[in-house]
Design a protein around this motif. Structure first.
Motif, PDB file in Angstrom:
ATOM      1  N   ARG A 256      51.600  21.764 -91.451  1.00  0.00           N
ATOM      2  CA  ARG A 256      52.979  22.246 -91.328  1.00  0.00           C
ATOM      3  C   ARG A 256      53.932  21.516 -92.278  1.00  0.00           C
ATOM      4  NH1 ARG A 256      52.011  19.342 -86.501  1.00  0.00           N
ATOM      5  NH2 ARG A 256      53.176  17.352 -86.411  1.00  0.00           N
ATOM      6  N   ASP A 257      53.507  20.335 -92.778  1.00  0.00           N
ATOM      7  CA  ASP A 257      54.361  19.587 -93.693  1.00  0.00           C
ATOM      8  C   ASP A 257      54.323  20.145 -95.111  1.00  0.00           C
ATOM      9  OD1 ASP A 257      54.987  17.843 -91.601  1.00  0.00           O
ATOM     10  OD2 ASP A 257      53.275  16.537 -92.061  1.00  0.00           O
ATOM     11  N   VAL A 258      53.266  20.867 -95.462  1.00  0.00           N
ATOM     12  CA  VAL A 258      53.113  21.333 -96.838  1.00  0.00           C
ATOM     13  C   VAL A 258      52.988  22.852 -96.931  1.00  0.00           C
ATOM     14  CG1 VAL A 258      52.052  19.184 -97.616  1.00  0.00           C
ATOM     15  CG2 VAL A 258      50.599  21.018 -96.709  1.00  0.00           C
ATOM     16  N   ALA A 259      53.075  23.552 -95.810  1.00  0.00           N
ATOM     17  CA  ALA A 259      52.923  25.010 -95.848  1.00  0.00           C
ATOM     18  C   ALA A 259      53.592  25.626 -94.629  1.00  0.00           C
ATOM     19  CB  ALA A 259      51.436  25.395 -95.872  1.00  0.00           C
ATOM     20  N   LYS A 260      53.888  26.910 -94.753  1.00  0.00           N
ATOM     21  CA  LYS A 260      54.400  27.695 -93.636  1.00  0.00           C
ATOM     22  C   LYS A 260      53.238  28.467 -93.024  1.00  0.00           C
ATOM     23  CE  LYS A 260      59.074  28.325 -95.496  1.00  0.00           C
ATOM     24  NZ  LYS A 260      60.097  29.329 -95.920  1.00  0.00           N
ATOM     25  N   VAL A 261      53.061  28.309 -91.740  1.00  0.00           N
ATOM     26  CA  VAL A 261      51.956  28.942 -91.028  1.00  0.00           C
ATOM     27  C   VAL A 261      52.544  29.918 -90.011  1.00  0.00           C
ATOM     28  CG1 VAL A 261      49.838  28.583 -89.733  1.00  0.00           C
ATOM     29  CG2 VAL A 261      50.647  26.807 -91.293  1.00  0.00           C
ATOM     30  N   LYS A 262      52.076  31.150 -90.031  1.00  0.00           N
ATOM     31  CA  LYS A 262      52.615  32.135 -89.097  1.00  0.00           C
ATOM     32  C   LYS A 262      51.539  33.133 -88.701  1.00  0.00           C
ATOM     33  CE  LYS A 262      54.289  35.465 -92.539  1.00  0.00           C
ATOM     34  NZ  LYS A 262      55.443  36.289 -92.962  1.00  0.00           N
ATOM     35  N   ASP A 263      51.706  33.716 -87.518  1.00  0.00           N
ATOM     36  CA  ASP A 263      50.833  34.799 -87.064  1.00  0.00           C
ATOM     37  C   ASP A 263      51.216  36.075 -87.797  1.00  0.00           C
ATOM     38  OD1 ASP A 263      49.295  33.442 -84.985  1.00  0.00           O
ATOM     39  OD2 ASP A 263      51.201  33.301 -83.927  1.00  0.00           O
ATOM     40  N   SER A 264      50.247  36.685 -88.466  1.00  0.00           N
ATOM     41  CA  SER A 264      50.535  37.869 -89.264  1.00  0.00           C
ATOM     42  C   SER A 264      49.313  38.785 -89.245  1.00  0.00           C
ATOM     43  CB  SER A 264      50.917  37.461 -90.694  1.00  0.00           C
ATOM     44  OG  SER A 264      51.255  38.578 -91.472  1.00  0.00           O
ATOM     45  N   VAL A 265      49.102  39.516 -90.337  1.00  0.00           N
ATOM     46  CA  VAL A 265      47.976  40.433 -90.486  1.00  0.00           C
ATOM     47  C   VAL A 265      47.236  40.095 -91.765  1.00  0.00           C
ATOM     48  CG1 VAL A 265      49.024  42.309 -89.166  1.00  0.00           C
ATOM     49  CG2 VAL A 265      49.498  42.118 -91.606  1.00  0.00           C
ATOM     50  N   GLN A 266      46.029  40.635 -91.892  1.00  0.00           N
ATOM     51  CA  GLN A 266      45.216  40.323 -93.059  1.00  0.00           C
ATOM     52  C   GLN A 266      45.846  40.823 -94.349  1.00  0.00           C
ATOM     53  OE1 GLN A 266      41.183  41.666 -92.605  1.00  0.00           O
ATOM     54  NE2 GLN A 266      40.614  39.975 -91.272  1.00  0.00           N
ATOM     55  N   ASP A 267      46.384  42.024 -94.344  1.00  0.00           N
ATOM     56  CA  ASP A 267      46.971  42.602 -95.551  1.00  0.00           C
ATOM     57  C   ASP A 267      48.384  43.059 -95.216  1.00  0.00           C
ATOM     58  OD1 ASP A 267      47.588  43.799 -97.929  1.00  0.00           O
ATOM     59  OD2 ASP A 267      45.776  45.009 -98.058  1.00  0.00           O
ATOM     60  N   GLU A 268      49.382  42.314 -95.675  1.00  0.00           N
ATOM     61  CA  GLU A 268      50.770  42.649 -95.383  1.00  0.00           C
ATOM     62  C   GLU A 268      51.245  43.875 -96.154  1.00  0.00           C
ATOM     63  OE1 GLU A 268      52.654  38.933 -96.329  1.00  0.00           O
ATOM     64  OE2 GLU A 268      52.704  38.332 -94.205  1.00  0.00           O
ATOM     65  N   ARG A 269      50.453  44.330 -97.131  1.00  0.00           N
ATOM     66  CA  ARG A 269      50.851  45.505 -97.908  1.00  0.00           C
ATOM     67  C   ARG A 269      50.560  46.809 -97.159  1.00  0.00           C
ATOM     68  NH1 ARG A 269      47.413  44.159-103.127  1.00  0.00           N
ATOM     69  NH2 ARG A 269      45.948  43.799-101.406  1.00  0.00           N
ATOM     70  N   VAL A 270      49.722  46.758 -96.122  1.00  0.00           N
ATOM     71  CA  VAL A 270      49.421  47.948 -95.335  1.00  0.00           C
ATOM     72  C   VAL A 270      50.550  48.156 -94.333  1.00  0.00           C
ATOM     73  CG1 VAL A 270      47.827  49.001 -93.699  1.00  0.00           C
ATOM     74  CG2 VAL A 270      46.950  47.625 -95.594  1.00  0.00           C
ATOM     75  N   ASN A 271      51.246  49.278 -94.470  1.00  0.00           N
ATOM     76  CA  ASN A 271      52.383  49.574 -93.604  1.00  0.00           C
ATOM     77  C   ASN A 271      52.332  51.056 -93.233  1.00  0.00           C
ATOM     78  OD1 ASN A 271      54.728  49.469 -92.163  1.00  0.00           O
ATOM     79  ND2 ASN A 271      56.080  49.331 -93.935  1.00  0.00           N
ATOM     80  N   MET A 272      51.782  51.365 -92.070  1.00  0.00           N
ATOM     81  CA  MET A 272      51.650  52.752 -91.631  1.00  0.00           C
ATOM     82  C   MET A 272      52.904  53.187 -90.897  1.00  0.00           C
ATOM     83  SD  MET A 272      47.745  53.156 -90.284  1.00  0.00           S
ATOM     84  CE  MET A 272      46.365  53.050 -91.420  1.00  0.00           C
ATOM     85  N   ARG A 273      53.294  54.444 -91.135  1.00  0.00           N
ATOM     86  CA  ARG A 273      54.433  55.034 -90.449  1.00  0.00           C
ATOM     87  C   ARG A 273      54.003  56.339 -89.786  1.00  0.00           C
ATOM     88  NH1 ARG A 273      57.958  51.120 -89.436  1.00  0.00           N
ATOM     89  NH2 ARG A 273      58.515  49.970 -91.314  1.00  0.00           N
ATOM     90  N   PHE A 274      54.512  56.546 -88.591  1.00  0.00           N
ATOM     91  CA  PHE A 274      54.168  57.745 -87.825  1.00  0.00           C
ATOM     92  C   PHE A 274      55.449  58.301 -87.227  1.00  0.00           C
ATOM     93  CE2 PHE A 274      52.875  59.712 -83.756  1.00  0.00           C
ATOM     94  CZ  PHE A 274      52.078  60.718 -84.260  1.00  0.00           C
ATOM     95  N   TRP A 275      55.659  59.610 -87.432  1.00  0.00           N
ATOM     96  CA  TRP A 275      56.887  60.218 -86.952  1.00  0.00           C
ATOM     97  C   TRP A 275      56.569  61.476 -86.172  1.00  0.00           C
ATOM     98  CZ3 TRP A 275      59.121  65.025 -87.936  1.00  0.00           C
ATOM     99  CH2 TRP A 275      60.437  65.195 -87.462  1.00  0.00           C
ATOM    100  N   VAL A 276      57.207  61.623 -85.025  1.00  0.00           N
ATOM    101  CA  VAL A 276      57.088  62.821 -84.191  1.00  0.00           C
ATOM    102  C   VAL A 276      58.497  63.267 -83.826  1.00  0.00           C
ATOM    103  CG1 VAL A 276      56.246  63.771 -82.013  1.00  0.00           C
ATOM    104  CG2 VAL A 276      54.844  62.146 -83.271  1.00  0.00           C
ATOM    105  N   ARG A 277      58.719  64.576 -83.887  1.00  0.00           N
ATOM    106  CA  ARG A 277      60.034  65.100 -83.562  1.00  0.00           C
ATOM    107  C   ARG A 277      60.433  64.696 -82.141  1.00  0.00           C
ATOM    108  NH1 ARG A 277      62.696  69.008 -86.104  1.00  0.00           N
ATOM    109  NH2 ARG A 277      60.787  69.617 -87.215  1.00  0.00           N
ATOM    110  N   GLY A 278      61.621  64.138 -82.030  1.00  0.00           N
ATOM    111  CA  GLY A 278      62.124  63.712 -80.732  1.00  0.00           C
ATOM    112  C   GLY A 278      61.896  62.250 -80.431  1.00  0.00           C
ATOM    113  N   TYR A 279      61.143  61.526 -81.303  1.00  0.00           N
ATOM    114  CA  TYR A 279      60.875  60.104 -81.095  1.00  0.00           C
ATOM    115  C   TYR A 279      61.343  59.323 -82.316  1.00  0.00           C
ATOM    116  CZ  TYR A 279      57.807  61.523 -77.240  1.00  0.00           C
ATOM    117  OH  TYR A 279      57.303  62.051 -76.086  1.00  0.00           O
ATOM    118  N   ASN A 280      61.680  58.049 -82.091  1.00  0.00           N
ATOM    119  CA  ASN A 280      62.007  57.170 -83.203  1.00  0.00           C
ATOM    120  C   ASN A 280      60.740  56.726 -83.919  1.00  0.00           C
ATOM    121  OD1 ASN A 280      64.775  57.246 -82.558  1.00  0.00           O
ATOM    122  ND2 ASN A 280      64.530  55.564 -81.074  1.00  0.00           N
TER     123      ASN A 280
END
Length: 333
Positions: A256-280
């Motif tokens: 933690r003194d030399v790096a930032k460590v966080k819970d994330s995902v293997q590939d941050e470039r993968v970003n799926m979007r799903f849309w249905v009428r009537g929902y956010n």
């Protein structure tokens, strides 16, 4: 004597035989497999290779080109289509219809082996290939969406509770989950590392050694024997942050003194979007693709999947919504 004479002389036998033909015909008709395409083995093979960090030009010149040269020597090959992108390349090989798909797969495997010497030595894994058939396309796509569950957690739900439950249904061959897995991301700070005399190799070695599961031996005494258990695989970002990566002036240097460590995902470039009428638009989306077995009734398989989806949804957290977004059987019936 002609063919119709015995049937005219024995009307009862004729009626019974006709009824039997009708009954067995109806039974056979109900058991016929139903699908939108005939069962044909199309000789098409997809080849995939990954080279993380390489530009599309590097991938095309160092991976795609050597493979294409070897593939062009295969008998019966009619068309090669390749596409190179950041860190990956994919090729589609189309053979003559008279060539067996199994023979084509054997030739492709041989060509990949012969091209290995011309590929980069630091390639993480050799190129892989798969047989392609329109009949093997998924018969159903299911979307898992949530507003509060993270992308990695939703992938875990899709690969365990949803995928494993559907994969045991009759007629289902395999279930693929499209998303991104949970991972711990470590982003090193060059300035902090330089100030403490820590190198990237030191950080990598500390993470590798701190997460390995190896035997630590045992302690023997007159009172008994105690088996030592090492820390083993770490789970959370806080566990990784407490790893000791080195020391300076007698004091330990933590990750933690030399790096930032966080819970994330293997590939941050993968970003799926799903849309249905009537929902956010949900914050996390995972797609589950279901493939049927060869010869299985696509309509019956689809019905069994839809029947089990409410049960699966009841077992998931309330914030996870299960939505069938594509059903190939609807174009059949």
């Amino acid at each position: 004597m002609n063919l119709s004479e015995p049937f005219i002389r024995r009307p009862v036998m004729t009626a019974v035989l006709t009824a039997a033909v009708i009954v067995f015909g109806v039974i056979a008709y109900r058991r016929l497999p139903v699908n939108d395409l005939p069962t044909v083995d199309y000789p098409v093979i997809n080849v995939f290779a990954g080279y993380p960090g390489a530009s599309p030009e590097t991938v095309a010149n160092n991976i795609a080109t050597p493979l294409e040269r070897q593939f062009m020597q295969i008998n019966g090959l009619e068309l090669i289509t390749s596409q190179s992108s950041q860190g990956t390349t994919s090729m589609t090989l189309q053979f003559a219809l008279g060539k067996s798909i199994d023979a084509a797969a054997t030739d492709v495997q041989t060509a990949i082996s012969q091209a290995t010497g011309a590929l980069p030595v630091d390639l993480p894994s050799p190129p892989s290939f798969s047989k392609t058939n329109p009949n093997d396309a998924p018969i159903m796509y299911i979307a898992l969406t949530s507003e509060s569950v993270t992308q990695g957690q939703l992938y875990d739900y899709g690969s365990t509770q949803v995928g494993q439950r559907i994969s045991i249904l009759p007629g289902v061959s395999r279930v693929n989950v499209y998303g991104t897995k949970s991972a711990i991301r470590i982003k090193a700070d060059p300035s902090a590392m330089w100030a403490r005399g820590i190198s990237v190799d030191d950080v990598a070695a500390a993470v590798r050694n701190g997460t390995s599961s190896t035997g630590a031996g045992q302690l023997d005494s007159s009172a008994g024997t105690a088996v030592l258990q090492p820390q083993g695989q770490l789970v959370t970002a806080a566990d990784y942050a407490n790893l000791i990566v080195g020391g300076k002036e007698g004091a330990p240097v933590y990750l933690r003194d030399v790096a930032k460590v966080k819970d994330s995902v293997q590939d941050e470039r993968v970003n799926m979007r799903f849309w249905v009428r009537g929902y956010n638009v949900p914050s996390a989306t995972v797609i589950v693709a279901v493939n049927r077995q060869a010869g299985a009734n696509a309509v019956e398989v689809s019905k069994s999947i839809r029947a089990v989806l409410p049960i699966i949804g009841a077992e998931l957290p309330g914030s996870v919504r299960v939505t069938p977004i594509y059903d190939r059987s609807q174009s059949i019936v």
